[in-house]
Design a protein around this motif. Structure first.
Motif, PDB file in Angstrom:
ATOM      1  N   ALA A  14      40.220  44.544  40.596  1.00 10.25           N
ATOM      2  CA  ALA A  14      39.375  44.695  39.404  1.00 10.25           C
ATOM      3  C   ALA A  14      38.517  43.452  39.179  1.00 10.25           C
ATOM      4  O   ALA A  14      37.378  43.553  38.724  1.00 10.25           O
ATOM      5  CB  ALA A  14      40.246  44.962  38.181  1.00 10.25           C
ATOM      6  N   SER A  15      39.046  42.295  39.510  1.00  8.17           N
ATOM      7  CA  SER A  15      38.284  41.058  39.301  1.00  8.17           C
ATOM      8  C   SER A  15      37.081  40.955  40.240  1.00  8.17           C
ATOM      9  O   SER A  15      36.183  40.145  40.003  1.00  8.17           O
ATOM     10  CB  SER A  15      39.185  39.832  39.459  1.00  8.17           C
ATOM     11  OG  SER A  15      39.521  39.639  40.817  1.00  8.17           O
ATOM     12  N   PHE A  17      34.946  43.251  40.390  1.00  5.14           N
ATOM     13  CA  PHE A  17      33.886  43.846  39.580  1.00  5.14           C
ATOM     14  C   PHE A  17      33.451  42.896  38.466  1.00  5.14           C
ATOM     15  O   PHE A  17      32.283  42.809  38.151  1.00  5.14           O
ATOM     16  CB  PHE A  17      34.337  45.184  38.985  1.00  5.14           C
ATOM     17  CG  PHE A  17      34.577  46.224  40.034  1.00  5.14           C
ATOM     18  CD1 PHE A  17      33.525  46.938  40.562  1.00  5.14           C
ATOM     19  CD2 PHE A  17      35.854  46.473  40.510  1.00  5.14           C
ATOM     20  CE1 PHE A  17      33.735  47.902  41.539  1.00  5.14           C
ATOM     21  CE2 PHE A  17      36.077  47.429  41.487  1.00  5.14           C
ATOM     22  CZ  PHE A  17      35.014  48.133  42.009  1.00  5.14           C
ATOM     23  N   HIS A  18      34.430  42.232  37.829  1.00  9.02           N
ATOM     24  CA  HIS A  18      34.119  41.237  36.811  1.00  9.02           C
ATOM     25  C   HIS A  18      35.292  40.269  36.724  1.00  9.02           C
ATOM     26  O   HIS A  18      36.443  40.682  36.646  1.00  9.02           O
ATOM     27  CB  HIS A  18      33.872  41.893  35.451  1.00  9.02           C
ATOM     28  CG  HIS A  18      33.148  40.991  34.503  1.00  9.02           C
ATOM     29  ND1 HIS A  18      33.788  40.017  33.783  1.00  9.02           N
ATOM     30  CD2 HIS A  18      31.834  40.909  34.180  1.00  9.02           C
ATOM     31  CE1 HIS A  18      32.904  39.373  33.039  1.00  9.02           C
ATOM     32  NE2 HIS A  18      31.703  39.898  33.264  1.00  9.02           N
TER      33      HIS A  18
END
Length: 186
Positions: A14-15, A17-18
């Protein structure tokens, strides 16, 4: 079921992506903290502390993690009130198995106290709102009287509907009303 490696892999993915997703790593240990109902309600008394010190906390966290975000007013106070009321509701109609999920909801409340000054804090708080689809229906099922359960279900459904419509109409983030195609917004 404790599977920390799998959890960390998902957070790292997930990191990509952001980078704010890395703050969700704290969810794993926070989920396993045991608390009684009275303790949960007493913690609400502490919520004004991060709210009154939100600018100092935000600057300190940005310095700690090397971020350089600006302080911008987001007007997110109504959502804070909504989350606190929701937290009180799910705590009063407690389902014991939801303890960890309620911990995450409380973290969302804490983060929401600071989200009024930057939308990234709001985004991090949204990660912790993953608990809502679990704790709200379970709290509703914890209401003993059937008619009360139906009334609360209808009231919450209407509230979510009207709050969503209010957010779409009154905030610029969605740009959904009045609708315009993305190629028209130049």
């Amino acid at each position: 079921e404790k599977k920390i490696i799998k959890f960390l892999i998902w957070v790292l993915l997930a990191s990509l992506f952001h980078s704010s997703a890395l703050f969700f790593v704290l969810a794993y240990p926070l989920y396993y903290i045991k608390m009684k109902q009275k303790t949960r309600l007493l913690l609400l008394v502490l919520l004004p502390i991060p709210y009154l010190n939100k600018t100092k906390l935000f600057v300190a966290l940005c310095n700690l993690f090397g971020y350089s975000y600006q302080i911008t007013e987001t007007g997110a106070f109504m959502f804070l009130i909504f989350l606190v009321l929701l937290y009180v509701f799910v705590t009063l109609y407690e389902v014991e198995a939801d303890g960890g999920w309620k911990n995450l909801l409380f973290v969302a409340c804490i983060l929401q106290t600071m989200s009024g000054i930057n939308s990234v804090v709001m985004r991090v708080g949204y990660y912790y709102l993953l608990s809502l689809p679990i704790v709200v229906p379970n709290a509703i099922s914890g209401i003993k009287k059937g008619t009360d359960r139906h009334l609360v279900s209808i009231a919450l459904g209407l509230f979510f509907l009207f709050y969503g419509l209010y957010s779409i109409i009154n905030s610029g983030w969605a740009e959904a009303y009045p609708y315009s195609f993305f190629w028209e917004v130049v």
